[in-house]
Write a protein that holds these residues in place. Structure first.
Motif: not given
Length: 184
Positions: A124-136
């Motif tokens: 989940a931590s990797a998925l959350a980091a990917g989501a933040v990267a996509a938002m940015n």
């Protein structure tokens, strides 16, 4: 600009303000009574809201806090439980078990035990980091590793500030320039 606020769960949507109706409670307000804390998802009262939302709603405590406008560092335990846990922790300071922990603590061994994979996010931590990267806009730092032509050290350059660094340090850069002057 707001990635730190998003990560901390403090970026409030313009349409939602603290105190607005939110599920069974009010947005950004933790409702605590003698029966426990109010779950904004189902309206139930629970002593440990983090465990409740995980088991009943399949959400992590962080997801719950961000969705309902609570600071990420805010505890989802009643005040009396927080005080009890803090008092128990203070009682353990100076005991034999505490001293054993201090004696066994070895930061050098802990640092040596870390591997490069220790810092990789998973699940989940990797998925959350990917989501933040996509938002940015996927403007994340690239994992580039370079080798210094002078000393052979491996280093990661920061994003370029108008130039590309070729060596790991100022000393190596000076040595590289000296070698180029001699070769001319």
């Amino acid at each position: 600009m707001h990635y730190k606020r998003i990560r901390a769960g403090r970026l409030v949507e313009e349409s939602r303000q603290v105190g607005d109706a939110d599920g069974f409670g009010n947005y950004g307000v933790i409702d605590e009574t003698a029966d426990g804390l109010l779950c904004h998802e189902c309206g139930a009262r629970a002593r440990g809201l983090g465990v409740h939302v995980y088991k009943q709603h399949g959400m992590t405590a962080r997801e719950y806090k961000v969705q309902h406008g609570f600071p990420v560092r805010k505890s989802l335990l009643p005040i009396d439980t927080q005080e009890l846990l803090a008092a128990k922790a203070r009682e353990r300071v100076g005991t034999r078990g505490w001293q054993n922990l201090v004696d066994a603590r070895n930061p050098i061994a802990a640092a040596a035990a870390r591997t490069p994979s220790s810092f990789n996010r998973t699940g989940a931590s990797a998925l959350a980091a990917g989501a933040v990267a996509a938002m940015n806009g996927k403007r994340t730092r690239k994992g580039i590793v370079r080798t210094c032509p002078i000393c052979g050290a491996c280093w990661c350059p920061l994003p370029p500030a108008g130039y590309k660094r070729r060596t790991c340090s100022a000393e190596c850069w000076s040595t590289l320039l000296s070698q180029k002057r001699r070769s001319r």
